[in-house]
Design an enzyme around this catalytic site. Structure first.
Site, PDB file in Angstrom:
ATOM      1  N   GLN A 195       1.821  -1.953   6.012  1.00 15.20           N
ATOM      2  CA  GLN A 195       2.409  -0.762   6.152  1.00 15.20           C
ATOM      3  C   GLN A 195       2.813  -0.052   7.814  1.00 15.20           C
ATOM      4  OE1 GLN A 195      -0.595   2.207   4.921  1.00 15.20           O
ATOM      5  NE2 GLN A 195       0.996   2.579   3.661  1.00 15.20           N
TER       6      GLN A 195
ATOM      7  N   GLU B 170      -4.130  -6.682   3.112  1.00 12.28           N
ATOM      8  CA  GLU B 170      -2.459  -7.104   3.661  1.00 12.28           C
ATOM      9  C   GLU B 170      -2.994  -8.723   3.341  1.00 12.28           C
ATOM     10  OE1 GLU B 170      -4.141  -5.311   5.369  1.00 12.28           O
ATOM     11  OE2 GLU B 170      -3.164  -3.478   5.414  1.00 12.28           O
TER      12      GLU B 170
ATOM     13  N   HIS C 150      -1.106   2.054  15.908  1.00 10.72           N
ATOM     14  CA  HIS C 150       0.383   2.533  14.963  1.00 10.72           C
ATOM     15  C   HIS C 150       1.284   2.602  16.042  1.00 10.72           C
ATOM     16  CE1 HIS C 150      -2.665   4.223  12.906  1.00 10.72           C
ATOM     17  NE2 HIS C 150      -1.876   4.075  11.897  1.00 10.72           N
TER      18      HIS C 150
ATOM     19  N   ASP D 200       0.767  -3.175  13.394  1.00 12.48           N
ATOM     20  CA  ASP D 200      -0.886  -3.503  13.853  1.00 12.48           C
ATOM     21  C   ASP D 200      -1.264  -4.438  12.700  1.00 12.48           C
ATOM     22  OD1 ASP D 200      -0.205  -2.629  16.005  1.00 12.48           O
ATOM     23  OD2 ASP D 200       0.360  -1.036  14.630  1.00 12.48           O
ATOM     24  N   TYR D 201      -1.092  -3.842  11.410  1.00  8.11           N
ATOM     25  CA  TYR D 201      -2.223  -4.602  10.118  1.00  8.11           C
ATOM     26  C   TYR D 201      -1.235  -5.846   9.719  1.00  8.11           C
ATOM     27  CZ  TYR D 201      -3.239   0.114  11.287  1.00  8.11           C
ATOM     28  OH  TYR D 201      -3.976   1.137  11.473  1.00  8.11           O
TER      29      TYR D 201
ATOM     30  N   GLU E 264       0.659  -0.869  -0.086  1.00  9.07           N
ATOM     31  CA  GLU E 264      -0.141  -0.196  -0.415  1.00  9.07           C
ATOM     32  C   GLU E 264       1.022   1.298   0.004  1.00  9.07           C
ATOM     33  OE1 GLU E 264      -1.761  -1.041   3.532  1.00  9.07           O
ATOM     34  OE2 GLU E 264      -3.057  -2.531   2.730  1.00  9.07           O
TER      35      GLU E 264
END
Ligand SMILES: Cc1ncc(C[n+]2csc(CCOP(=O)(O)OP(=O)(O)O)c2C)c(N)n1
Ligand SMILES: [Mg+2]
Length: 804
Positions: free
Chosen positions: A549, A527, A594, A552-553, A496
């Site tokens: 990115q 993701e 984040h 956390d994702y 991304e």
């Protein structure tokens, strides 16, 4: 049926010759008898579990016709007929897997490590080097979670697009012939309810990759019928918005019945041509399939299917229909087909027996060896009765497994603990021998054994000269990526915001403009399939960097990483590798989503991958280089708050490496060792400075990688000097700090060197609250580290270090 799709037909030109049709019949009945006998083997106790491809034979035969050398499959447990039709699986190998024969010569897909119905071809030579993948039929290694074959399918197809469009890849002819390879996927109807199915379909439509995805629709997912799975009860109907048209790109959607031989052959042929030539994704919804024996050996479908449905399945069985077709088309008479079927059945029986005899023969020999060893040892020992009993029990075991022999020996050795070495020597030797063999059978290949294993990459230090100036950390990465894009054609990156703007922190800034969209690419927000895109392309010899990115994702892609990538080398016993690098950024910055540092989560779920936690971008660039020189998959967690911190630009970027598994001592000390990594390095160094001012000398160690973990024994060595240790990070308590403590305790024998109880410092158990104060009260601060270290010294010497 709401949609019926027509595809080009040419009735005057027969699609398949008579001989081929009869051969197809032979393959179909061979596969069917393998399923029928397979189920019986489980019920006889010769195998633990069975799941079979009966009812899906005809479509797979059609798919095999369109599948060409160099193509890839990513499918699921029903695909035995396809593999048999290609000649990539023999009936004997099929049964070897059912029995869990732990030998790649007998069971090449997984060396007995996977349940039956998990197919794979071997892409690697024994030394871990690549074979020429353009010269073989290729099947990516299956995994059990439903729909998890989809994300990597996207990557397998995307690789063809890259090979066709990126002229720089012409230097890698063993991986592709001009991107002509189609990636063929299969999935069950019920599994299309999974999010990753829809994510993959959408991405394939966007990216226009040569992928043909077939849905084997038997109306059920175990006991649950389609009405509970799919809107409108039909997957092709709900997907019609993806259908391409004259003005818009999209997906070609076909629908065909699982018993319709001609229709199937035409549909697959057409799909293959379209995908191969034009790189258009195609979806084939094959419905009206059956499950003659129900879902698996775990239950019977009579429990949940109506009598009417069961009768329908009998009437519309694809092999019965195929027989009718052959007879009505005048291709052969009943007697000929009966003859073919009885030969096929006899052949399956023969191959099944051969598989059983080789599998059980090995074990029987081991059992016999142990029985006689137990008896001969018993004669000499004080524990004769116990040993003879163990021998007797073992000799009477029906269908013994390896464990029966090994456990008897271990129990005997325990019973013989007071006997002399002369008495028990032979038993011990047998056990040691078997231990090594069984390690190879059941535990090897978690990490690379090849000459490209990360531990074998030569360490080359970064160099600097008088012109080396301070720059933002992100510029070091940018210069590294620039150099590598120029020098390594296999290398490319996507994610991304990675393409046009060069990622949110601009380490790829300007590089898409310089090297093109095939090298530095944007993706949708997806993701899970970003990871799949990485796995699939890495399986085909490329060196992708797939960007997530924010750390956390990663959770969205973690399932793929854990189930597929991390287990790949292990579950194929060295048959396949996918050296994907997952790039992400984490640790402290701002807020609940984040600034996570869930390293414990990564460590627990990604054994089989390398986990890099560089403290700055100079180290990160060196680690990337090491990884690109190796053949292991990895995750790189860059420091979110480090891109604008100043670092000195090395002069040999793109050439220097960082040894993985080798901690670095950042500061020498005498009183106490603090072990940490990532963004915590600066916090701990600041605390060490503060502690030095009050007379406490702290040695600070950056582990650099969590997997592999300190293979050099640097931490233990430091503790021998300081006799005290704290493991500090910003994961939750019991996360990676506990992992580091366990590793050093178990692997480096530090207990006897400790003068104080070893401690950990971690963040609060909750997610970090927002903003600077949120950070201070959620994550470990310099004050926290200083105080914890001080308290340790206070306990050791309260006079010198009074309570604060
Ligand atoms: C993620 C996940 N959830 C559940 C399961 C258990 N499971 C195995 S097969 C299956 C049904 C799949 O049905 P379908 O996709 O229609 O394939 P079929 O077996 O009918 O060919 C389920 C629920 C699984 N393997 N993975
Ligand atoms: Mg189904």
């Amino acid at each position: 049926m709401a949609i019926t799709k027509s595809y080009p037909q040419s009735p005057e030109e027969p699609l398949v010759s008579k001989e081929e049709i009869l051969n197809d019949f032979r393959v179909a009945v061979t596969s069917r008898h393998a399923s029928l006998m397979g189920r019986k083997e489980v019920f006889m106790g010769k195998a633990k579990f069975g799941i079979f491809g009966d009812g899906k034979e005809l479509a797979q035969i059609a798919m095999a016709k369109a599948f060409q050398i160099g193509d890839f499959r990513s499918g699921y447990y029903r695909d035995q007929t396809f593999m048999l039709a290609l000649g990539e699986l023999s009936v004997q190998q099929y049964f070897a897997q059912l029995y869990a024969h732990a030998d790649v010569n007998a069971e090449p897909a997984s060396g007995g490590r996977l349940m039956n119905g998990h197919f794979a071809t071997r892409s690697l030579n024994e030394d871990g080097s690549w074979k020429d993948l353009t010269k073989s039929y290729n099947s990516a290694a299956d995994i059990s979670p439903t729909a998890a074959q989809m994300p990597k399918l996207l990557g397998l197809a995307y690789a063809s697009k890259l090979f066709r469009e990126n002229k720089g890849l012409k230097v890698l002819p063993q991986f592709s012939t001009n991107g002509n390879e189609v990636a063929w996927g299969t999935i069950g109807n019920a599994s299309t309810s999974e999010g990753m199915f829809f994510e993959s379909i959408n991405a394939a439509g966007v990216m226009q990759v040569p992928m043909v995805i077939s849905i084997w629709d038997d109306e059920y997912g175990i006991s649950v019928p389609n009405e509970f799975h799919t809107t409108k009860g039909s997957i092709s109907e709900v997907l019609m918005g993806f259908q391409r048209n004259e003005n818009q790109k999209g997906i070609e959607i076909l629908r065909v019945k699982g018993w319709d031989y001609e229709g199937l052959v035409q549909a697959f042929k057409h799909a293959g041509q379209l995908a191969r030539k034009e790189h258009v994704p195609v979806l084939i919804h094959v419905d009206e399939m059956t499950q003659p024996q129900g879902h698996s050996t775990s239950g019977s479908h009579e429990r949940y299917k109506s009598a009417e449905r069961l009768q329908w399945e009998k009437d519309w069985d694809c092999i019965g229909k195929f027989r009718d077709y052959i007879i009505s088309a005048g291709i052969a008479k009943d007697e000929v087909l009966d003859q073919i079927e009885s030969e096929a059945k006899a052949d399956v029986k023969k191959q099944k027996e051969a598989a059983w005899n080789t599998f059980s023969g090995e074990i029987k020999n081991e059992v016999q060896d142990v029985v006689s060893l137990l008896r001969s040892t018993g004669e000499k020992s004080t524990r004769k009765v116990v040993l003879l009993q163990l021998a007797d029990d073992l000799s009477k075991t029906i269908n013994p497994v390896r464990k029966d022999a090994v456990t008897a020996v271990r129990k005997a050795l325990l019973a013989l603990r007071l006997d002399s070495d002369a008495v028990k020597g032979n038993l011990r030797t047998w056990y040691k021998d078997q231990e090594a063999k069984n390690f190879d059978r059941y535990n090897s290949h978690l990490y690379s054994h090849s000459e490209w294993a990360v531990g074998k990459v030569k360490e080359i230090p970064a160099t600097y000269d008088e012109k080396s100036h301070l720059v933002d950390g992100r510029e070091i990465l940018q210069a590294f990526f620039d150099y590598t894009l120029e020098h390594d054609p296999r290398f490319f990156a996507f994610g991304e915001d990675v393409g046009k703007i060069g990622d949110v922190n601009q380490a790829f800034a300007g590089l898409q403009a310089k090297y093109g969209e095939q090298r530095v690419a944007d993706t949708g927000i997806r993701e899970c399939t970003i990871i799949g895109q990485g796995i699939g392309t890495a399986l085909r010899g490329l060196r992708p960097v797939a960007e997530i990115q924010y750390l956390d994702y990663l959770l969205y892609g973690l399932q793929m990483l854990s189930d597929d990538l991390a287990s790949l080398l292990y579950r194929t016993k060295g048959g396949q590798k996918a050296p994907l690098i997952v790039r992400t950024r984490g640790h402290r910055l701002e807020g609940v989503w984040h600034s996570g540092s869930p390293m414990g989560m990564i460590l627990s779920s990604l054994r089989g991958m390398v986990v890099c936690v560089p403290r700055d971008m100079t180290q990160a660039a060196g680690m990337y280089k090491t990884l690109l020189d190796s053949d292991e998959p990895a995750i790189m967690v860059e420091c979110l708050n480090g891109y604008r911190l100043k670092e000195k630009m090395p002069t040999n970027l793109g050439q220097y490496t960082v040894a993985l598994g080798k901690p670095e001592i950042l500061r020498d000390g005498r009183d106490l060792t603090i072990v940490t990594y990532g963004s915590m390095c600066r916090i701990v160094l600041d605390a060490a400075e503060e502690l030095a001012e009050i007379g406490i000398s702290v040695e600070v160690i950056d582990v650099q990688t969590l997997l592999p973990f300190d293979t050099y024994g640097v931490i233990g060595h430091s503790i021998q000097k300081t006799n005290r240790v704290i493991f500090a990070d910003e994961d939750v308590p019991g996360g990676a700090s506990a992992f580091m403590l366990q590793q050093v305790m178990d692997e480096q024998g530090i207990f006897r060197h400790l003068d104080s109880e070893p401690q950990t410092i971690a963040a609060q158990a909750h997610r970090p609250a927002y903003s600077s104060d949120g950070d201070y009260f959620s994550k470990p601060s310099v004050d926290d580290v200083t105080e914890k270290a001080y308290r340790m010294m206070h306990e050791a010497n309260p006079k010198k270090y009074p309570v604060i």
